[in-house]
Design a protein around this motif. Structure first.
Motif, PDB file in Angstrom:
ATOM      1  N   THR A 188       0.842  -1.189   0.000  1.00  0.00           N
ATOM      2  CA  THR A 188       0.000   0.000   0.000  1.00  0.00           C
ATOM      3  C   THR A 188       0.884   1.248   0.000  1.00  0.00           C
ATOM      4  O   THR A 188       2.002   1.244   0.517  1.00  0.00           O
ATOM      5  N   ASN A 189       0.372   2.321  -0.586  1.00  0.00           N
ATOM      6  CA  ASN A 189       1.112   3.576  -0.661  1.00  0.00           C
ATOM      7  C   ASN A 189       0.920   4.363   0.627  1.00  0.00           C
ATOM      8  O   ASN A 189       0.265   5.402   0.654  1.00  0.00           O
ATOM      9  N   GLY A 190       1.470   3.836   1.698  1.00  0.00           N
ATOM     10  CA  GLY A 190       1.322   4.441   3.013  1.00  0.00           C
ATOM     11  C   GLY A 190       1.132   3.364   4.063  1.00  0.00           C
ATOM     12  O   GLY A 190       0.808   2.212   3.754  1.00  0.00           O
ATOM     13  N   LYS A 191       1.354   3.703   5.303  1.00  0.00           N
ATOM     14  CA  LYS A 191       1.261   2.758   6.408  1.00  0.00           C
ATOM     15  C   LYS A 191      -0.137   2.751   7.026  1.00  0.00           C
ATOM     16  O   LYS A 191      -0.799   3.790   7.095  1.00  0.00           O
ATOM     17  N   LEU A 192      -0.547   1.576   7.464  1.00  0.00           N
ATOM     18  CA  LEU A 192      -1.785   1.459   8.240  1.00  0.00           C
ATOM     19  C   LEU A 192      -1.430   1.573   9.716  1.00  0.00           C
ATOM     20  O   LEU A 192      -0.502   0.912  10.194  1.00  0.00           O
ATOM     21  N   ASP A 193      -2.153   2.422  10.415  1.00  0.00           N
ATOM     22  CA  ASP A 193      -1.889   2.562  11.839  1.00  0.00           C
ATOM     23  C   ASP A 193      -3.189   2.841  12.575  1.00  0.00           C
ATOM     24  O   ASP A 193      -4.258   2.995  11.979  1.00  0.00           O
ATOM     25  N   GLY A 194      -3.096   2.881  13.899  1.00  0.00           N
ATOM     26  CA  GLY A 194      -4.275   3.165  14.704  1.00  0.00           C
ATOM     27  C   GLY A 194      -5.352   2.113  14.552  1.00  0.00           C
ATOM     28  O   GLY A 194      -5.081   0.918  14.429  1.00  0.00           O
ATOM     29  N   ALA A 195      -6.588   2.560  14.513  1.00  0.00           N
ATOM     30  CA  ALA A 195      -7.735   1.651  14.451  1.00  0.00           C
ATOM     31  C   ALA A 195      -7.784   0.872  13.144  1.00  0.00           C
ATOM     32  O   ALA A 195      -8.429  -0.175  13.070  1.00  0.00           O
ATOM     33  N   ARG A 196      -7.100   1.374  12.106  1.00  0.00           N
ATOM     34  CA  ARG A 196      -7.144   0.701  10.812  1.00  0.00           C
ATOM     35  C   ARG A 196      -6.078  -0.387  10.671  1.00  0.00           C
ATOM     36  O   ARG A 196      -6.039  -1.087   9.661  1.00  0.00           O
ATOM     37  N   ASP A 197      -5.208  -0.515  11.635  1.00  0.00           N
ATOM     38  CA  ASP A 197      -4.162  -1.530  11.579  1.00  0.00           C
ATOM     39  C   ASP A 197      -4.708  -2.840  12.138  1.00  0.00           C
ATOM     40  O   ASP A 197      -4.385  -3.249  13.257  1.00  0.00           O
ATOM     41  N   GLN A 198      -5.573  -3.498  11.347  1.00  0.00           N
ATOM     42  CA  GLN A 198      -6.225  -4.736  11.747  1.00  0.00           C
ATOM     43  C   GLN A 198      -5.849  -5.861  10.784  1.00  0.00           C
ATOM     44  O   GLN A 198      -5.778  -5.637   9.567  1.00  0.00           O
ATOM     45  N   PRO A 199      -5.599  -7.092  11.277  1.00  0.00           N
ATOM     46  CA  PRO A 199      -5.217  -8.200  10.390  1.00  0.00           C
ATOM     47  C   PRO A 199      -6.188  -8.412   9.226  1.00  0.00           C
ATOM     48  O   PRO A 199      -5.770  -8.647   8.098  1.00  0.00           O
ATOM     49  N   MET A 200      -7.505  -8.306   9.493  1.00  0.00           N
ATOM     50  CA  MET A 200      -8.476  -8.533   8.416  1.00  0.00           C
ATOM     51  C   MET A 200      -8.376  -7.462   7.337  1.00  0.00           C
ATOM     52  O   MET A 200      -8.591  -7.741   6.154  1.00  0.00           O
ATOM     53  N   LEU A 201      -8.041  -6.240   7.711  1.00  0.00           N
ATOM     54  CA  LEU A 201      -7.933  -5.188   6.708  1.00  0.00           C
ATOM     55  C   LEU A 201      -6.730  -5.429   5.809  1.00  0.00           C
ATOM     56  O   LEU A 201      -6.793  -5.190   4.595  1.00  0.00           O
ATOM     57  N   HIS A 202      -5.621  -5.931   6.356  1.00  0.00           N
ATOM     58  CA  HIS A 202      -4.464  -6.280   5.530  1.00  0.00           C
ATOM     59  C   HIS A 202      -4.839  -7.385   4.537  1.00  0.00           C
ATOM     60  O   HIS A 202      -4.426  -7.361   3.374  1.00  0.00           O
ATOM     61  N   ILE A 203      -5.646  -8.345   4.999  1.00  0.00           N
ATOM     62  CA  ILE A 203      -6.103  -9.424   4.115  1.00  0.00           C
ATOM     63  C   ILE A 203      -7.007  -8.872   3.016  1.00  0.00           C
ATOM     64  O   ILE A 203      -6.879  -9.237   1.831  1.00  0.00           O
ATOM     65  N   CYS A 204      -7.919  -7.991   3.363  1.00  0.00           N
ATOM     66  CA  CYS A 204      -8.851  -7.429   2.374  1.00  0.00           C
ATOM     67  C   CYS A 204      -8.116  -6.560   1.354  1.00  0.00           C
ATOM     68  O   CYS A 204      -8.448  -6.571   0.163  1.00  0.00           O
ATOM     69  N   LEU A 205      -7.124  -5.803   1.803  1.00  0.00           N
ATOM     70  CA  LEU A 205      -6.338  -4.992   0.869  1.00  0.00           C
ATOM     71  C   LEU A 205      -5.561  -5.868  -0.107  1.00  0.00           C
ATOM     72  O   LEU A 205      -5.462  -5.553  -1.307  1.00  0.00           O
ATOM     73  N   THR A 206      -5.022  -6.974   0.367  1.00  0.00           N
ATOM     74  CA  THR A 206      -4.299  -7.888  -0.519  1.00  0.00           C
ATOM     75  C   THR A 206      -5.249  -8.575  -1.480  1.00  0.00           C
ATOM     76  O   THR A 206      -4.901  -8.817  -2.643  1.00  0.00           O
ATOM     77  N   THR A 207      -6.455  -8.869  -1.036  1.00  0.00           N
ATOM     78  CA  THR A 207      -7.479  -9.395  -1.950  1.00  0.00           C
ATOM     79  C   THR A 207      -7.763  -8.395  -3.056  1.00  0.00           C
ATOM     80  O   THR A 207      -7.894  -8.758  -4.236  1.00  0.00           O
TER      81      THR A 207
END
Length: 295
Positions: A188-207
């Motif tokens: 991703t063009n930027g880091k995920l942090d705070g409330a958005r740094d969730q394992p499922m969101l990393h999976i959904c972004l890769t999907t």
């Protein structure tokens, strides 16, 4: 976090309409239909909203039924198929204009220890040694059917830093057929942090990203540049993913892709996703329509 990534995360933050029912919107696409990776990622978000946080997705199987209308909302209905001691199963139907456009089944698992092995990561140059999309696309603008396509591709993919290891199909086609293999690095063009740094969101972004380049290897085998240069008509038919190990979508991932076969107007793509330190974190298979336009 870049504005483009923030916009993509907003896109994946579905509106809850009712119990098990969610609504999503679309972003502009380079083709007159909703990007398949977006629908798959949003459907997985909807399924994940009905599952405990300690059970991330370990697999998904999906069918693209109809082209999505980017100008209309998409309603995702989740069917809670099963809640077991270790596994949870969900089915999602995406609907537009009263008709289903996409079906997804997903399975989620609570973490447990077990046997472990994996294939070795293939050789690939470091991502920082490869050109960015901003460097690559304008350089080859003359190859595209529409001179505005490079700009539109850059806008559509601005949330993702995607770097080709070999020449992409629209460049490689000038030299004719080649080995049906391709590799890209992405994050991703930027880091995920705070409330958005969730394992499922990393999976959904890769999907979301997994649908961008998987059929490139089909095109390479036949010396075709793809829809952007006008020598192929294509669309995703079905898509399956297995998530093997934890990973972050905001750190470099190598997407190693190949096509074992194409026939009957369809092409098959297989992919493996590795972290930069060599861990195999996901496997992907997709079949798509790959047709040569009739004269």
């Amino acid at each position: 976090m870049t504005d483009a990534l923030d916009s993509l995360l907003d896109l994946l933050d579905l509106e809850r309409i009712e119990e098990n029912i969610y609504r999503g919107v679309s972003r502009p696409s380079v083709v007159p239909r909703v990007f398949g990776g977006q629908v798959a990622a949003q459907a997985l978000v909807a399924a994940g909203r009905t599952v405990p946080d300690d059970r991330p997705a370990h697999s998904l199987h999906a069918y693209f039924l109809r082209p999505g209308d980017p100008g209309a909302p998409i309603v995702y209905t989740v069917d809670r198929i099963r809640d077991g001691r270790s596994f949870t199963t969900r089915r999602v139907v995406a609907v537009q204009h009263g008709q289903p456009i996409f079906h997804l089944s997903a399975s989620f698992q609570e973490f447990e220890e077990g046997m472990e092995h994996q294939e070795e990561m293939p050789a690939a140059p470091a991502p920082d040694s490869l050109p960015t999309a901003e460097e690559l696309l304008p350089r080859h603008a003359h190859l595209f059917q529409d001179p505005q396509i490079p700009r539109r591709l850059l806008e559509a993919r601005a949330a993702v830093d995607l770097r080709y290891v070999q020449d992409p199909p629209f460049v490689a086609a000038e030299n004719g057929p080649s080995e049906p293999r391709s590799q890209v690095w992405f994050r991703t063009n930027g880091k995920l942090d705070g409330a958005r740094d969730q394992p499922m969101l990393h999976i959904c972004l890769t999907t979301y990203v997994s649908d961008m380049t998987l059929l490139d290897s089909v095109l390479l085998a036949h010396g075709r540049g793809g829809w952007a240069v006008g020598d192929v008509v294509g669309a995703s038919l079905d898509h399956a993913m297995w998530f093997h190990r934890p990973f972050r979508a905001d750190e470099w991932l190598l997407y190693d892709q190949e096509s074992p076969t194409a026939q009957g107007g369809r092409g098959l793509g297989k992919g493996r996703i590795f972290t930069a330190d060599g861990r195999l974190v996901a496997s992907v298979i997709q079949e798509g329509v790959v047709r040569v336009p009739r004269a």
